[in-house]
Design a protein around this motif. Structure first.
Motif, short mmCIF file in Angstrom:
data_model
loop_
_atom_site.label_atom_id
_atom_site.label_comp_id
_atom_site.label_asym_id
_atom_site.label_seq_id
_atom_site.Cartn_x
_atom_site.Cartn_y
_atom_site.Cartn_z
N LEU A 131 13.25 -21.69 -26.43
CA LEU A 131 13.89 -21.90 -25.14
C LEU A 131 13.70 -20.69 -24.23
O LEU A 131 13.48 -20.84 -23.01
CB LEU A 131 15.38 -22.19 -25.33
N ALA A 132 13.78 -19.51 -24.80
CA ALA A 132 13.58 -18.30 -23.99
C ALA A 132 12.15 -18.24 -23.44
O ALA A 132 11.93 -17.76 -22.32
CB ALA A 132 13.87 -17.06 -24.84
N MET A 133 11.18 -18.73 -24.19
CA MET A 133 9.79 -18.70 -23.75
C MET A 133 9.58 -19.56 -22.50
O MET A 133 8.66 -19.30 -21.72
CB MET A 133 8.87 -19.18 -24.87
N VAL A 134 10.43 -20.58 -22.32
CA VAL A 134 10.29 -21.42 -21.13
C VAL A 134 11.41 -21.15 -20.12
O VAL A 134 11.63 -21.92 -19.19
CB VAL A 134 10.27 -22.92 -21.52
N GLY A 135 12.15 -20.06 -20.33
CA GLY A 135 13.18 -19.67 -19.39
C GLY A 135 14.41 -20.54 -19.41
O GLY A 135 15.13 -20.65 -18.41
N MET A 136 14.73 -21.14 -20.58
CA MET A 136 15.86 -22.07 -20.66
C MET A 136 16.90 -21.65 -21.69
O MET A 136 17.78 -22.43 -22.03
CB MET A 136 15.34 -23.47 -21.00
N ASP A 137 16.85 -20.42 -22.20
CA ASP A 137 17.80 -19.99 -23.22
C ASP A 137 19.23 -19.97 -22.69
O ASP A 137 20.19 -20.18 -23.44
CB ASP A 137 17.41 -18.63 -23.79
N ALA A 138 19.40 -19.75 -21.39
CA ALA A 138 20.75 -19.75 -20.82
C ALA A 138 21.36 -21.15 -20.79
O ALA A 138 22.57 -21.29 -20.57
CB ALA A 138 20.72 -19.16 -19.41
N TYR A 139 20.54 -22.17 -21.01
CA TYR A 139 21.01 -23.55 -20.96
C TYR A 139 21.03 -24.17 -22.35
O TYR A 139 21.06 -25.39 -22.48
CB TYR A 139 20.11 -24.38 -20.05
N ALA A 140 21.08 -23.36 -23.38
CA ALA A 140 20.98 -23.87 -24.75
C ALA A 140 22.09 -24.85 -25.08
O ALA A 140 21.86 -25.84 -25.79
CB ALA A 140 21.01 -22.70 -25.74
N ASP A 141 23.28 -24.63 -24.57
CA ASP A 141 24.42 -25.49 -24.90
C ASP A 141 24.69 -26.56 -23.84
O ASP A 141 25.68 -27.29 -23.92
CB ASP A 141 25.67 -24.64 -25.09
N ARG A 142 23.79 -26.66 -22.87
CA ARG A 142 23.97 -27.64 -21.80
C ARG A 142 23.47 -29.01 -22.25
O ARG A 142 22.41 -29.12 -22.88
CB ARG A 142 23.19 -27.18 -20.56
N GLN A 143 24.21 -30.05 -21.93
CA GLN A 143 23.76 -31.41 -22.21
C GLN A 143 22.48 -31.68 -21.41
O GLN A 143 22.38 -31.32 -20.23
CB GLN A 143 24.84 -32.42 -21.82
N ILE A 144 21.51 -32.32 -22.06
CA ILE A 144 20.23 -32.52 -21.37
C ILE A 144 20.39 -33.42 -20.15
O ILE A 144 19.61 -33.30 -19.19
CB ILE A 144 19.16 -33.08 -22.31
N ALA A 145 21.39 -34.32 -20.14
CA ALA A 145 21.59 -35.18 -18.98
C ALA A 145 22.02 -34.38 -17.75
O ALA A 145 21.88 -34.86 -16.62
CB ALA A 145 22.64 -36.25 -19.29
N GLN A 146 22.53 -33.16 -17.95
CA GLN A 146 23.00 -32.34 -16.84
C GLN A 146 21.91 -31.44 -16.27
O GLN A 146 22.15 -30.71 -15.32
CB GLN A 146 24.17 -31.47 -17.31
#
Length: 295
Positions: A131-146
């Motif tokens: 997730l960090a490699m694609v810049g999304m580690d801050a959203y790890a616990d976010r529901q994908i629908a959001q």
């Protein structure tokens, strides 16, 4: 020369041989031969209904072809599926499925873990790193629908990355993403190539083919031409794939920039629309996958 039993075209990362597929007894792919060498960024390009998405789904076994064979690094796909990662079209995924970004990426490890063993901390760390490699580690616990469309696409790319595959198959990875995400995906693909990986992506934007990719297959039910972009991306080949209505916009690094306005009438045009190629189909194939985030 030593011949190894069961090995076919070992010099190629992906070899598709004599593949034919049909929906409702009408051909969507006909006698397709595709040869992709290792370590390239390959684009599959063609008009809507050309069979591009169906070809990827046949490769991974999601659609059963009428005939043909698929080899990955010289061996049948069923023996090499652990070396292949697949990123589906966003439109084929049910984004309301209740799961987090981290869960989706962790699903990429199930081929290694099995479906019944819970991921350990080390596997969770691998997923977070992806997730960090694609810049999304801050959203790890976010529901994908959001998440936004571009963020969802990055999560699916992370799921592919965590598999550490040798061959990456991507269906329209740039569709519906913003310019920032598109640049990030391009950088990611180039990094995979630098690491010796092979990427095969269905792509729709003719104007960026020569910039983003170095290998090209033009498809319209049959393979019209394939090889290095510098050799295949020509006005004659584009007209053979798209028909005389393709608009050539000038040149980009010596190659024609183009915009497609329609498939060639009668020139290998698909008799039925590929349901995953951006148009509706009157008859949905019975072999397509269910819409879910683990498609």
């Amino acid at each position: 020369m030593t011949v190894v039993a069961g090995v076919h075209e070992p010099s190629l990362a992906l070899h598709v041989e004599d593949l034919t597929a049909s929906y409702a007894q009408q051909a969507v792919l006909w006698d397709v031969d595709l040869n992709v060498p290792p370590g390239v960024l390959a684009a599959i390009v063609g008009p809507n209904g050309a069979g591009k998405s169906t070809l990827l789904r046949c490769i991974i076994g999601a659609v059963r072809p009428n005939a043909g064979h698929v080899y990955v690094h010289g061996r049948p796909y069923r023996e090499q599926r652990h070396r292949v990662a697949y990123v589906p079209q966003r439109t084929s995924v049910d984004w309301d499925f209740p799961t987090t970004s981290l869960d989706v990426v962790t699903m990429g490890l199930y081929g290694r873990l099995g479906w019944f063993r819970r991921p350990r901390r080390s596997e969770a760390d691998e997923a977070l790193e992806a997730l960090a490699m694609v810049g999304m580690d801050a959203y790890a616990d976010r529901q994908i629908a959001q998440l936004s469309g571009g963020q969802q696409q990055r999560v699916f790319l992370a799921r592919a990355l965590v598999q550490d595959a040798d061959l990456y198959l991507m269906d329209e990875p740039f569709a519906g993403v913003d310019a920032t995400t598109e640049r990030a995906i391009v950088d990611l693909l180039k990094d995979l190539r630098a690491r010796g990986k092979t990427v095969v992506a269905v792509h729709h934007d003719l104007q960026t083919v020569a910039t983003y990719f170095d290998w090209l297959a033009l498809l319209n039910v049959r393979v019209i031409a394939q090889g290095p972009v510098t050799e295949v991306y020509t006005a004659d080949n584009l007209r053979a794939a798209y028909g005389p209505r393709v608009v050539l916009l000038g040149t980009t690094d010596g190659a024609p920039a183009a915009a497609a306005t329609g498939a060639a009438p009668g020139a290998a045009a698909a008799p039925v629309t590929d349901p995953d190629d951006g148009e509706a189909s009157a008859t949905e194939p019975s072999t397509t996958e269910a819409r879910s985030p683990v498609a």
